[in-house]
Write a protein that holds these residues in place. Structure first.
Motif, PDB file in Angstrom:
ATOM      1  N   ALA A  89      25.431  51.778   4.904  1.00 35.56           N
ATOM      2  CA  ALA A  89      24.959  50.730   4.003  1.00 35.56           C
ATOM      3  C   ALA A  89      25.769  50.925   2.720  1.00 35.56           C
ATOM      4  O   ALA A  89      26.346  52.001   2.521  1.00 35.56           O
ATOM      5  N   PRO A  90      25.857  49.908   1.858  1.00 36.16           N
ATOM      6  CA  PRO A  90      26.690  50.072   0.664  1.00 36.16           C
ATOM      7  C   PRO A  90      26.327  51.321  -0.143  1.00 36.16           C
ATOM      8  O   PRO A  90      25.203  51.472  -0.614  1.00 36.16           O
ATOM      9  N   GLY A  91      27.292  52.230  -0.241  1.00 35.91           N
ATOM     10  CA  GLY A  91      27.073  53.447  -1.005  1.00 35.91           C
ATOM     11  C   GLY A  91      26.238  54.513  -0.314  1.00 35.91           C
ATOM     12  O   GLY A  91      25.884  55.522  -0.927  1.00 35.91           O
ATOM     13  N   VAL A  92      25.940  54.316   0.956  1.00 33.40           N
ATOM     14  CA  VAL A  92      25.130  55.289   1.715  1.00 33.40           C
ATOM     15  C   VAL A  92      25.965  55.780   2.894  1.00 33.40           C
ATOM     16  O   VAL A  92      26.402  54.986   3.726  1.00 33.40           O
ATOM     17  N   TYR A  93      26.158  57.090   2.953  1.00 29.04           N
ATOM     18  CA  TYR A  93      27.006  57.685   3.984  1.00 29.04           C
ATOM     19  C   TYR A  93      26.171  58.631   4.848  1.00 29.04           C
ATOM     20  O   TYR A  93      25.229  59.260   4.370  1.00 29.04           O
ATOM     21  N   ALA A  94      26.566  58.735   6.126  1.00 27.66           N
ATOM     22  CA  ALA A  94      25.846  59.631   7.021  1.00 27.66           C
ATOM     23  C   ALA A  94      26.798  60.231   8.047  1.00 27.66           C
ATOM     24  O   ALA A  94      27.830  59.644   8.393  1.00 27.66           O
ATOM     25  N   HIS A  95      26.425  61.403   8.487  1.00 24.67           N
ATOM     26  CA  HIS A  95      27.180  62.146   9.498  1.00 24.67           C
ATOM     27  C   HIS A  95      26.249  62.490  10.641  1.00 24.67           C
ATOM     28  O   HIS A  95      25.124  62.944  10.419  1.00 24.67           O
ATOM     29  N   GLN A  96      26.705  62.282  11.881  1.00 26.86           N
ATOM     30  CA  GLN A  96      25.880  62.579  13.051  1.00 26.86           C
ATOM     31  C   GLN A  96      26.222  63.945  13.623  1.00 26.86           C
ATOM     32  O   GLN A  96      27.370  64.232  13.966  1.00 26.86           O
ATOM     33  N   GLY A  97      25.198  64.796  13.747  1.00 25.56           N
ATOM     34  CA  GLY A  97      25.390  66.101  14.359  1.00 25.56           C
ATOM     35  C   GLY A  97      25.350  66.027  15.879  1.00 25.56           C
ATOM     36  O   GLY A  97      24.939  65.022  16.467  1.00 25.56           O
ATOM     37  N   GLU A  98      25.782  67.114  16.520  1.00 22.10           N
ATOM     38  CA  GLU A  98      25.699  67.193  17.977  1.00 22.10           C
ATOM     39  C   GLU A  98      24.247  67.321  18.417  1.00 22.10           C
ATOM     40  O   GLU A  98      23.423  67.896  17.703  1.00 22.10           O
ATOM     41  N   THR A  99      23.959  66.802  19.606  1.00 24.40           N
ATOM     42  CA  THR A  99      22.642  67.064  20.189  1.00 24.40           C
ATOM     43  C   THR A  99      22.775  68.323  21.023  1.00 24.40           C
ATOM     44  O   THR A  99      23.118  68.276  22.214  1.00 24.40           O
ATOM     45  N   SER A 100      22.550  69.455  20.401  1.00 25.62           N
ATOM     46  CA  SER A 100      22.835  70.745  21.009  1.00 25.62           C
ATOM     47  C   SER A 100      22.165  71.827  20.188  1.00 25.62           C
ATOM     48  O   SER A 100      21.877  71.618  19.005  1.00 25.62           O
ATOM     49  N   PRO A 101      21.907  72.995  20.758  1.00 21.33           N
ATOM     50  CA  PRO A 101      21.512  74.135  19.931  1.00 21.33           C
ATOM     51  C   PRO A 101      22.674  74.570  19.033  1.00 21.33           C
ATOM     52  O   PRO A 101      23.843  74.287  19.323  1.00 21.33           O
ATOM     53  N   MET A 102      22.372  75.272  17.952  1.00 25.39           N
ATOM     54  CA  MET A 102      23.421  75.806  17.079  1.00 25.39           C
ATOM     55  C   MET A 102      24.180  76.905  17.821  1.00 25.39           C
ATOM     56  O   MET A 102      23.587  77.781  18.436  1.00 25.39           O
ATOM     57  N   ASN A 103      25.517  76.856  17.731  1.00 28.78           N
ATOM     58  CA  ASN A 103      26.312  77.929  18.332  1.00 28.78           C
ATOM     59  C   ASN A 103      27.647  78.031  17.591  1.00 28.78           C
ATOM     60  O   ASN A 103      27.938  77.251  16.676  1.00 28.78           O
ATOM     61  N   ARG A 104      28.441  79.001  18.005  1.00 27.01           N
ATOM     62  CA  ARG A 104      29.702  79.242  17.309  1.00 27.01           C
ATOM     63  C   ARG A 104      30.661  78.066  17.482  1.00 27.01           C
ATOM     64  O   ARG A 104      31.441  77.740  16.588  1.00 27.01           O
ATOM     65  N   GLU A 105      30.606  77.426  18.638  1.00 25.55           N
ATOM     66  CA  GLU A 105      31.541  76.333  18.916  1.00 25.55           C
ATOM     67  C   GLU A 105      31.291  75.134  18.018  1.00 25.55           C
ATOM     68  O   GLU A 105      32.236  74.493  17.550  1.00 25.55           O
ATOM     69  N   ASN A 106      30.018  74.806  17.764  1.00 27.58           N
ATOM     70  CA  ASN A 106      29.760  73.636  16.909  1.00 27.58           C
ATOM     71  C   ASN A 106      29.541  74.028  15.453  1.00 27.58           C
ATOM     72  O   ASN A 106      29.266  73.168  14.609  1.00 27.58           O
ATOM     73  N   LEU A 107      29.660  75.311  15.154  1.00 31.50           N
ATOM     74  CA  LEU A 107      29.538  75.811  13.771  1.00 31.50           C
ATOM     75  C   LEU A 107      28.209  75.388  13.140  1.00 31.50           C
ATOM     76  O   LEU A 107      28.130  75.186  11.930  1.00 31.50           O
ATOM     77  N   GLY A 108      27.196  75.248  13.965  1.00 29.07           N
ATOM     78  CA  GLY A 108      25.880  74.878  13.446  1.00 29.07           C
ATOM     79  C   GLY A 108      25.731  73.402  13.149  1.00 29.07           C
ATOM     80  O   GLY A 108      24.710  72.994  12.581  1.00 29.07           O
ATOM     81  N   GLY A 109      26.722  72.608  13.543  1.00 36.75           N
ATOM     82  CA  GLY A 109      26.722  71.188  13.166  1.00 36.75           C
ATOM     83  C   GLY A 109      25.890  70.318  14.085  1.00 36.75           C
ATOM     84  O   GLY A 109      26.449  69.465  14.796  1.00 36.75           O
ATOM     85  N   ILE A 110      24.592  70.477  14.061  1.00 37.17           N
ATOM     86  CA  ILE A 110      23.734  69.725  14.983  1.00 37.17           C
ATOM     87  C   ILE A 110      22.813  68.732  14.281  1.00 37.17           C
ATOM     88  O   ILE A 110      22.161  67.935  14.936  1.00 37.17           O
TER      89      ILE A 110
END
Length: 311
Positions: free
Chosen positions: A34-55
């Motif tokens: 939306a104007p001026g609103v930003y978002a990032h989608q994490g993985e649907t996964s448990p936290m691990n070294r491969e995704n660097l906690g990006g869930i």
């Protein structure tokens, strides 16, 4: 202790972005929803070294004068990647970091944003939750994430919300609402009034099975009340980046309602917690990712909560 955390976090944030030895730099997409609103989608996964906690899903709202960040990710590496992506969108000062609750996938990136002029904001219960669990979280996730967890610090909020509060970013108001114990004991939502965009944190799961770390009945009750929030769209804590509101709540409420009903029936029949947890909510299995990881845990916690209800 807080000063030591903040000092260390500020020093780390000033460093250039280098991934941990052997760890790949994370991709970090930041979409304007939306104007001026930003978002990032994490993985649907448990936290691990491969995704660097990006869930977890993360976000940022840009006002005329300043920026508010909503959650920071599951590692300092992800937090720094978030900061770098945000700086490609705006150079305005980051005035607030809003932590929607205490779980690692939402707060482990805080150190990337700590510095002069940045206020960390959370539920009134967030300091206690971080104090009680922060060191345990660090030790537990070190086992699965290894050096991807290097540099993570626990940053306590310096502004807490007991009921509701409004943050001014310059021509843009962000309404914060603290909720009673539900997904966790420190759930906070953030509403951008200008665009009607609600950041629900983990009070809303989409596709990723909901996780009960607070109160099953509280989660149901808060979901009911949350539906009355006037918004156009929502960013859930996990799952697709954005969804229409309040329809996005339907599946979560159905799961929590089914789980509660099954547990009550099992308790009435005199089943043990093991028997009840193995079966409760199983009709929902095919609708959710990570169901096997969390449903029995949810059912066990719910059983303990429901077994002492009045007959």
């Amino acid at each position: 202790m807080l000063c030591r955390f903040l000092t260390l976090a500020a020093a780390l944030a000033a460093l250039p972005f280098f991934p941990a030895p052997g760890a790949a730099a994370p991709y970090f997409g930041l979409e304007e929803i939306a104007p001026g609103v930003y978002a990032h989608q994490g993985e649907t996964s448990p936290m691990n070294r491969e995704n660097l906690g990006g869930i977890a899903n993360l976000g940022a709202i840009v006002g005329d004068d300043a920026v508010a960040v909503i959650d920071t990710g599951g590692s300092l590496l992800e937090g720094r990647a978030f900061l770098a992506a945000l700086r490609e969108k705006t150079q305005k000062p980051i005035r607030y970091v809003i932590n929607t609750h205490a779980h690692p996938d939402h707060v482990f990136g805080d150190g990337a944003f700590a510095g002069d002029g940045v206020t960390f904001v959370g539920h009134k219960n967030l300091p206690r939750a971080l104090s009680l669990r922060g060191e345990h979280y660090l030790a537990a996730f070190r086992q699965t994430m290894g050096d991807a967890l290097d540099g993570v610090t626990i940053v306590a909020p310096t502004l807490t919300v007991s009921d509701s509060a409004t943050l001014d970013l310059g021509g843009r108001e962000i309404v914060l609402q603290a909720w009673k114990t539900a997904h966790s004991e420190a759930d906070l939502t953030a509403l951008d009034k200008k665009t009607g965009t609600l950041f629900a944190g983990d009070l809303l799961f989409l596709r990723h099975v909901p996780v009960v770390d607070g109160s099953l009945l509280g989660f149901l009750d808060v979901a009911e009340k949350l539906a009355s929030v006037k918004a156009e769209r929502v960013v859930p804590g996990h799952g697709p980046l954005v969804a229409p509101w309040p329809k996005a709540l339907d599946d979560e409420r159905a799961y929590l309602t089914r789980l509660t009903a099954d547990l009550r029936a099992a308790i009435k029949k005199g089943e043990s917690v093991k028997e009840a947890a193995a079966a409760a909510g199983s009709d929902e299995r095919g609708k959710w990712a990570l169901f096997e990881d969390y449903n029995i845990r949810n059912a066990t916690a719910g059983f303990a909560e429901l077994e002492w209800e009045e007959p």
